[in-house]
Design an enzyme around this catalytic site. Sequence first.
Site, short mmCIF file in Angstrom:
data_model
loop_
_atom_site.label_atom_id
_atom_site.label_comp_id
_atom_site.label_asym_id
_atom_site.label_seq_id
_atom_site.Cartn_x
_atom_site.Cartn_y
_atom_site.Cartn_z
N LYS A 113 0.82 -1.22 0.00
CA LYS A 113 0.00 0.00 0.00
C LYS A 113 0.85 1.26 0.00
CE LYS A 113 -4.44 -1.61 1.53
NZ LYS A 113 -5.55 -1.50 2.48
N LYS A 195 -4.94 -11.05 -7.99
CA LYS A 195 -6.25 -11.07 -7.35
C LYS A 195 -7.19 -10.08 -8.05
CE LYS A 195 -8.03 -9.81 -2.94
NZ LYS A 195 -7.83 -9.37 -1.59
N LYS A 198 -10.81 -4.19 -7.20
CA LYS A 198 -11.69 -3.14 -7.69
C LYS A 198 -10.93 -1.98 -8.29
CE LYS A 198 -12.73 -2.56 -3.03
NZ LYS A 198 -13.87 -2.88 -2.19
#
Length: 330
Positions: A113, A195, A198
Site C-alpha cells: 500500500k 487477485k 476493484k
Amino acid sequence: MNKKRILSGIQSTGNLTLGNYLGAIHNWIDLQEKYDCNYMIANLHTLTVRTNPDELRKNILNLIAIYIAAGLDPEKNNIFIQSQISAHSELAWILNCYTYMGELSRMTQFKDKSEKHADNINAGLFTYPVLMAADILLYQADLVPVGEDQRQHLEITRDIAERFNKLYGETFVVPEGYVSKAGAKIMGLQNPENKMSKSAENKNDVIFLNDSPDEIMRKFKKAVTDSDGIVKYDINRKPGISNLMTIYGTIKKMNKEDVEKEFQGIGYGKFKQAVAEVVIEELKPIQDRYKDIIKNPEYIQKICKNGKERAEIIANKTLYDVQKKIGLIL
Ligand code: TRP
C-alpha cells in the site's frame, strides 16, 4: 449459547467485486446457523486511504445493504459499524503500545500500500493491523474467516494477544483463521495471476456486484484463457481457465474434478458462457434485493443500531478488563 464466535469485516470502499463476494460474504451465509457470527463494516480502516465524506457515507450504507441482500440474516448475524463502537479505537491505541515497529514493518500489505499510495503513507496505514487486532480481540473471537491476503494480519493479532496474555494473565482468546472449504480466491479476468481488484486499471478484469447481465456476459467472453482448448485445472499453466473453474465451482458448490467432467469436450466459448450464466443467476436476486433495501435507509440504520447495541456490550466488557489489568481503572 456455547457456539464458537466468528468475527470478520470488509472495508467500505466502494463497489464490491465478485472476488469480495465469493471470497467472503458467500461463505458467511453457511456459517450463520452454526456459529455466533459478527460482521463489521471496517470504516475506520478505510480512512487510511483518502476518502471523500459523501462517498464514505454512501459506501457504508451500500455495504450493509449488500450484506443483507446477499443473505446475511440480521437476526442471526450481528452486523455493525466499526466506528460506532469507540472501544475499537480505544483498544487499538492500547495495543499500539504492545506492538513493535519491527513487526509492523514486515507486513506485506503495508509495503504494497505504501508503494501504491506513495503520496500518503500515513501512520494509520502503518498501524492498520493493530486496529484489526483490536477488532478481533475485543469480541474474543474464536475464528476469523479471512482471505489469504489477511493471513499475516491475523498472525500479528495472535502474537499481540499471546504477548498481552503472558504479561497480564488470560485476557484475550487467541483467534484462529477460518478457512472454509468453499473459500475462494478469485483472480482478475484479464490478469489471472493477480487477485481480482476493484482498483484494476482494466475494467474488464473485474466483475462488480452491480454489473448488469450484459456487462457480466461481455467481461467473461473477453476473459483471458490459453490455447489448449481443454477445461482442466492447472493454476500455473492455465491460470485463466483455472480461475473460471473456481468461480463456477464455488457458486455451484462443485469440486474441480466435477467441473472438469461437466465441460469435457466442450470448447472455451461455451464454457465462458456457462460461467457467465451462473454468475448472472447468482447475482440477480442479490441485485434485486439490494435495490429494495437501499431505498430504505431507516431499515439499514435500525440494523446498525441493534448491531451496535449488541456489539458494544461484548466490546466494552473486554476493554474494561484490559484497562483494569494495565492499571487505568482506579
Ligand atoms: N483488513 C480487512 C480487509 O481489508 C478488513 C478487516 C478489518 C477485518 N478488521 C477486520 C477482517 C477484522 C477480519 C477481522 O479485508
